[in-house]
Design a protein around this motif. Structure first.
Motif, PDB file in Angstrom:
ATOM      1  N   LEU A 274       3.957  -4.728   5.382  1.00 18.25           N
ATOM      2  CA  LEU A 274       2.730  -4.181   4.688  1.00 18.25           C
ATOM      3  C   LEU A 274       3.111  -2.567   5.248  1.00 18.25           C
ATOM      4  CD1 LEU A 274      -0.105  -6.292   3.079  1.00 18.25           C
ATOM      5  CD2 LEU A 274       1.647  -5.063   1.882  1.00 18.25           C
ATOM      6  N   VAL A 285      -4.437  -2.713   5.671  1.00 18.22           N
ATOM      7  CA  VAL A 285      -3.499  -4.151   5.194  1.00 18.22           C
ATOM      8  C   VAL A 285      -4.407  -5.073   5.593  1.00 18.22           C
ATOM      9  CG1 VAL A 285      -1.709  -5.555   6.203  1.00 18.22           C
ATOM     10  CG2 VAL A 285      -1.049  -2.741   6.050  1.00 18.22           C
ATOM     11  N   VAL A 334       6.744  -4.366  -3.229  1.00 24.94           N
ATOM     12  CA  VAL A 334       5.941  -4.176  -2.057  1.00 24.94           C
ATOM     13  C   VAL A 334       6.367  -3.354  -1.370  1.00 24.94           C
ATOM     14  CG1 VAL A 334       5.051  -5.149   0.671  1.00 24.94           C
ATOM     15  CG2 VAL A 334       4.397  -6.472  -1.253  1.00 24.94           C
ATOM     16  N   VAL A 342       1.571  -3.274  -4.960  1.00 22.29           N
ATOM     17  CA  VAL A 342       1.616  -4.244  -3.897  1.00 22.29           C
ATOM     18  C   VAL A 342       0.964  -5.340  -3.693  1.00 22.29           C
ATOM     19  CG1 VAL A 342       0.593  -4.238  -1.165  1.00 22.29           C
ATOM     20  CG2 VAL A 342       2.012  -2.929  -2.169  1.00 22.29           C
TER      21      VAL A 342
END
Length: 436
Positions: A274, A285, A334, A342
């Motif tokens: 990520l 994250v 993503v 995401v």
């Protein structure tokens, strides 16, 4: 009659309380295991800076992921040792020993000096702690599964297993929350030493788990098996497995290979992915993954209710197909860096993991009592050593070597395709007797 009614009510209440204690005792060890492994993944950058030479961030990160993966090498040995104990001496005994070792290794990581203090001895000590964690984990999850299911009513086995399985996500959530709390308290000092606090806390939680496990009884199924087993014929679980259950071992290896790869790609590598692919800061994250993990718990519980009512095989097959067709689109989402995309991608990946996890009750029910612990522990830990523990390292190497951020998704899809023929051979096991 007036006396018998309260007596019956008291018995039902006591049985219900006993089962709740069993679930809690089973779950806490699994919580600690996944707390530890997730904590390592979330603090990989700090561990790399602490235990490896300064000056090469990429080499340090690869080194930290390598140590993450090496821990899984010890899991098959742990499966053999704890599986033998669990099938011969009892599930409770095996689970008590495993949680002690796990807690000690976790706490030790929190006190090891770094490279600046003791040089090359630092990563060596870190490696030894991770090996001990892996060894103890070799009997933890599968032992907790057998312990809880063998205590469960026949029509609620999937539900009991899902409650224990939810401790996996609770462990990841707990690790995330603890990391966020310590980051807030220590600020910039987190990488310099604030990361140690969560590992010490993990050791304390393990001690609580030991106390709980010593307060519950052995499973009725195991005690019944012991009563039926002639004293002059001790159980030799691995001999029994190799002689009579070779096909089942192969099928379960394929199942756990896919499940392990997807689970540890998510828990061990996704935080790094990520940051690299989507450009999210580390704190964001952690928040994103925490929210997604929380949402996955009710999904898993709903799937368990359906499995108890309608069977297990349909969910397992849907999970196998999802692992093939959904992972690449999820990684593409993503890569957009859009927050909504995401989150949607992560939910899709977790749905695939939850569907696959629902199949664990099927593979548990395939075995007779005398080899159930070992028969689960061996393929689970060998598969996780090869595919689960190496997932973060191999994913990072693929990205570094090819320059293609989608290469981890392609790798996961290929493994799922190769495993699919074996996964489709897992039969429906709803209603199968555990005592056989």
């Amino acid at each position: 009659m007036s006396r018998s009614a309260p007596s019956a009510t008291a018995a039902v209440t006591a049985a219900s309380k006993s089962r709740r204690t069993v679930l809690f005792a089973s779950s806490i060890g699994n919580f600690v295991e996944w707390f530890d492994f997730t904590l390592y993944g979330y603090t990989a950058a700090a561990l790399a800076a602490t235990f490896f030479p300064a000056g090469n961030h990429v080499a340090g990160l690869v080194g930290a992921f390598a140590v993450y993966g090496v821990a899984f090498v010890a899991r098959p040995l742990g499966a053999i040792v704890f599986g033998r104990i669990g099938d011969r001496r009892g599930r409770r005994t095996s689970l008590g020993i495993s949680i002690v070792l796990m807690g000690a290794a976790t706490a030790a990581i929190g006190v090891i000096p770094g490279w600046a203090q003791i040089g090359v001895a630092a990563p060596i000590l870190l490696l030894l702690c991770r090996l001990l964690q892996g060894f103890s984990a070799g009997g933890e999850y599968t032992g907790a599964m057998a312990f809880s299911v063998e205590h469960a009513p026949d029509d609620r086995r999937a539900w009991y297993l899902a409650l224990v399985g939810s401790s996996t996500w609770l462990g990841t959530i707990g690790a995330t929350g603890v990391v966020l709390a310590f980051q807030a308290m220590t600020g910039a000092g987190f990488a310099g030493g604030g990361w140690r606090g969560p590992f010490l806390l993990g050791g304390v939680i393990a001690l609580v788990g030991l106390v709980l496990r010593m307060r519950v009884d052995e499973t009725p199924v195991f005690k019944a098996m012991q009563a039926q087993q002639p004293a002059e014929r001790p159980v030799r679980p691995f001999r029994e497995l190799l002689r009579g259950h070779g096909r089942t071992l192969l099928i379960l290896f394929a199942y756990f290979a896919v499940l392990g790869l997807f689970t540890h790609s998510f828990l061990g590598y996704m935080p790094t992915y990520l940051e690299q692919a989507a450009g999210f800061p580390a704190s964001s994250v952690l928040w994103i993954l925490t929210i997604v993990n929380v949402l996955s718990i009710p999904v898993g519980l709903v799937l368990a209710v359906l499995a108890d009512r309608h069977g297990r095989r349909i969910q397992l097959r849907l999970g196998a197909v999802a692992a093939i067709v959904l992972v690449l689109p999820a990684y593409l989402l993503v890569g957009t860096g859009n927050l909504a995309a995401v989150v949607a991608a992560l939910l899709v990946l977790l749905l695939a993991v939850n569907l696959l996890s629902a199949g664990a009750i099927s593979v548990l029910e395939l075995y007779p009592t005398k080899v159930r612990f070992s028969g689960m522990a061996l393929p689970y830990n060998v598969a996780y050593a090869i595919f689960g523990g190496t997932a973060p390292l191999f994913s990072q190497l693929l990205v570094d070597g090819t320059g293609n951020l989608l290469s981890p998704a392609i790798y996961a899809s290929v493994v799922a395709v190769l495993a699919l023929p074996l996964l489709l051979r897992i039969p429906e096991t709803r209603g199968t007797s555990l005592l056989r």
